[in-house]
Design an enzyme around this catalytic site. Structure first.
Site, PDB file in Angstrom:
ATOM      1  N   ARG A  15       0.803  -1.233   0.000  1.00  0.00           N
ATOM      2  CA  ARG A  15       0.000   0.000   0.000  1.00  0.00           C
ATOM      3  C   ARG A  15       0.833   1.280   0.000  1.00  0.00           C
ATOM      4  O   ARG A  15       0.319   2.362  -0.206  1.00  0.00           O
ATOM      5  CB  ARG A  15      -0.962  -0.012   1.199  1.00  0.00           C
ATOM      6  CG  ARG A  15      -2.182  -0.895   0.960  1.00  0.00           C
ATOM      7  CD  ARG A  15      -3.051  -0.979   2.196  1.00  0.00           C
ATOM      8  NE  ARG A  15      -2.506  -1.912   3.181  1.00  0.00           N
ATOM      9  CZ  ARG A  15      -2.925  -2.002   4.442  1.00  0.00           C
ATOM     10  NH1 ARG A  15      -3.875  -1.186   4.880  1.00  0.00           N
ATOM     11  NH2 ARG A  15      -2.397  -2.875   5.267  1.00  0.00           N
ATOM     12  N   ASN A 383      39.085  29.220  -6.574  1.00  0.00           N
ATOM     13  CA  ASN A 383      39.792  28.127  -5.893  1.00  0.00           C
ATOM     14  C   ASN A 383      40.023  26.921  -6.790  1.00  0.00           C
ATOM     15  O   ASN A 383      40.674  25.977  -6.386  1.00  0.00           O
ATOM     16  CB  ASN A 383      39.017  27.693  -4.644  1.00  0.00           C
ATOM     17  CG  ASN A 383      37.609  27.224  -4.964  1.00  0.00           C
ATOM     18  OD1 ASN A 383      37.004  27.685  -5.935  1.00  0.00           O
ATOM     19  ND2 ASN A 383      37.090  26.320  -4.165  1.00  0.00           N
ATOM     20  N   ARG A 437      44.258  46.827 -12.403  1.00  0.00           N
ATOM     21  CA  ARG A 437      43.165  47.372 -13.199  1.00  0.00           C
ATOM     22  C   ARG A 437      43.719  47.894 -14.512  1.00  0.00           C
ATOM     23  O   ARG A 437      44.795  48.496 -14.523  1.00  0.00           O
ATOM     24  CB  ARG A 437      42.562  48.595 -12.495  1.00  0.00           C
ATOM     25  CG  ARG A 437      41.403  48.298 -11.599  1.00  0.00           C
ATOM     26  CD  ARG A 437      40.914  49.601 -11.003  1.00  0.00           C
ATOM     27  NE  ARG A 437      40.506  49.383  -9.635  1.00  0.00           N
ATOM     28  CZ  ARG A 437      40.390  50.319  -8.720  1.00  0.00           C
ATOM     29  NH1 ARG A 437      40.697  51.572  -9.018  1.00  0.00           N
ATOM     30  NH2 ARG A 437      39.997  50.030  -7.511  1.00  0.00           N
TER      31      ARG A 437
END
Ligand code: UD1
Ligand code: CA
Length: 453
Positions: A15, A383, A437
């Protein structure tokens, strides 16, 4: 005299309509059978035998526990037949307690009472009064004691009116049980070997048969389908939350929390709605868990606040940390005291020392962050090179500007400042400003493209 437990768990559980054997269906995050095993161990059983059949390999593989003896019941010919399979190896001189793999909510205290009520050469069955006893074996009493159990399918109308039913749980001496089981037959409506027939045999042998009543129906409920499984889940959750409230834990709504494992709490812990705790979780004094949090196998220190919508797994924190909303702590995230982890921040296999802040939109993996560090919005520790993982180290007092990539392995010195937008691939020295940068240029007279007609 000692106690030997036999757990019947051979049934298929048709069931459930599931590929998973019934006793492996999950209740509060554990297979049904695990709850019955825990209860048996709490009782101090000397030996545990599980009668298994359907899904044999799967069931055995899930429980490699050394203290379980397994008895195979190849064909399910009835509860009496099932117990027979366990008798080889069950000692004569011990009390044998029969439990069921699909009756997971029994309290050890109820069974202790049953054991205490049963004399050395007596038999006890655990019974309960059911609002609707339909389908169960009925307890037929003669005075105070039980004279027999009649199955629903074999019962007369008068017997069907009895509301005291057999839970199936039974206790008697091994020697007696062995003898009675050998005399069972299957001359009944279902053509099964009924365990319950040993009751009248015991009476015929002059034994006292106790019917010990359980306090609540839910405790002895058998799980046959998903609806009953869900009912049992709610009942067990209510029990777990009640225990925590008795210890002083506050809940915004005791019905809207789920504990799938062990939750230990200090004093004055408050838990808001829809918190889910899985595995081993501990919360220190004064911890506040806001709404919609999943916390798995983690330890949070005192006065930690977890704001809404966090996913925390395999993490530890010190005291006074603030986490979320919308933070993700993955396995190996170790926060010290007074650490802040803000929204859309993911931390994995990393240590973050006292007083450091990682407040917005950041990935920290395989890193060691010192004390008093400020990690700016949108920082990424790179990582992984596609094959291997490398560590990032950030010294005490460092300041990482927004939108920085730290390409590991890389080290940022103590007190170092990293300019916003930098991609850092080489160590940045202590106490200096390091940035990377391209020069900003302006293209004069440049026009935006226009839509082609
Ligand atoms: C049994 C009891 C009934 C009691 C009811 C409580 C008998 C004859 N009847 O009825 O008095 O009210 O439990 O729920 O004992 N099992 C096996 N091998 C088998 C048959 C059963 O391992 O051959 C296990 C099932 O997996 C299940 C348990 O025994 O966990 C009960 O079996 P089930 O067939 O459901 O018993 P009931 O007919 O409900
Ligand atoms: Ca049956």
């Amino acid at each position: 005299m000692g106690l030997s437990v036999i757990i019947l768990a051979a049934g298929q559980g048709t069931r459930m309509r599931s590929d998973l054997p019934k006793v492996l269906q999950s209740l509060a995050g554990q297979p049904l059978l695990a709850h019955v095993l825990d209860c048996s161990r709490e009782l101090g059983a000397d030996a545990i035998c599980v009668v298994y059949g359907h899904g044999a390999e799967e069931v055995q593989a899930r429980f490699p526990d050394a203290d379980i003896r397994w008895a195979l019941q190849q064909q399910q010919l009835g509860t009496g037949h099932a117990v027979q399979q366990a008798m080889q190896g069950t000692p004569d001189d011990k009390q044998v307690l029969i439990l069921f793999g699909d009756v997971p909510l029994l309290r050890p205290a109820t069974l202790v009472a049953l054991v205490h009520a049963t004399g050395e050469d007596e038999l006890s069955v655990l019974t309960v009064d059911m609002d609707d006893p339909t389908g169960y074996g009925r307890i037929v009493r003669d005075g105070d004691n039980v004279s027999r159990i009649v199955e629903e399918k074999d019962a007369t109308d008068d017997e069907k009116a009895i509301v005291e039913i057999n839970t199936g749980v039974m206790l008697c001496k091994g020697e007696r049980l062995r003898k009675w089981l050998a005399n069972l037959d299957n001359a009944n409506t279902q053509g099964e070997y009924y365990l319950t027939d040993v009751i009248s045999m015991a009476v015929a042998d002059g034994l006292i048969v106790h019917g010990i009543k359980a306090q609540e129906q839910v405790e002895v409920m058998g799980i046959n389908d998903k609806k009953q499984l869900a009912e049992a889940e709610r009942a067990l959750q209510a029990r777990l939350v009640d225990e925590l409230m008795a210890q002083g834990v506050g809940f915004a709504d005791p019905a809207r929390v789920d504990i799938r494992g062990t939750l230990s709490c200090g004093k004055d812990v408050f838990i808001d709605v829809n918190a889910v705790f899985e595995g081993e979780v501990s919360l220190g004094d004064g911890v506040r868990i806001e709404s919609n949090n999943l916390i798995r196998d983690s330890q949070l220190g005192a006065s930690v606040v977890v704001h809404s919508n966090c996913h925390i797994e395999g993490a530890t924190t010190g005291d006074n940390c603030e986490i979320g909303p919308f933070s993700r702590l993955r396995p190996g995230a170790e926060l010290a005291n007074n650490v802040k982890v803000g929204n859309f921040v993911e931390i994995k296999k990393s240590t973050v020392a006292d007083g450091s802040k990682v407040n917005h939109l950041t990935y920290i993996g395989d890193s060691d962050i010192g004390e008093g560090v400020n990690v700016g919005a949108g920082t990424i520790t790179c990582n992984y090179d596609g094959a291997n993982k490398y560590r990032t180290t950030i010294g005490d007092g460092a300041f990482i500007g927004s939108g920085v990539n730290l390409v590991a392995p890389v080290e940022v010195g103590k007190g170092a400042t990293i300019g916003a937008g930098s991609t850092i691939t080489k160590s940045a020295p202590d106490d200096q400003l390091t940035l990377e940068r391209a020069k900003q240029t302006t293209i004069r007279g440049w026009k935006r493209p226009t839509k082609k007609s």
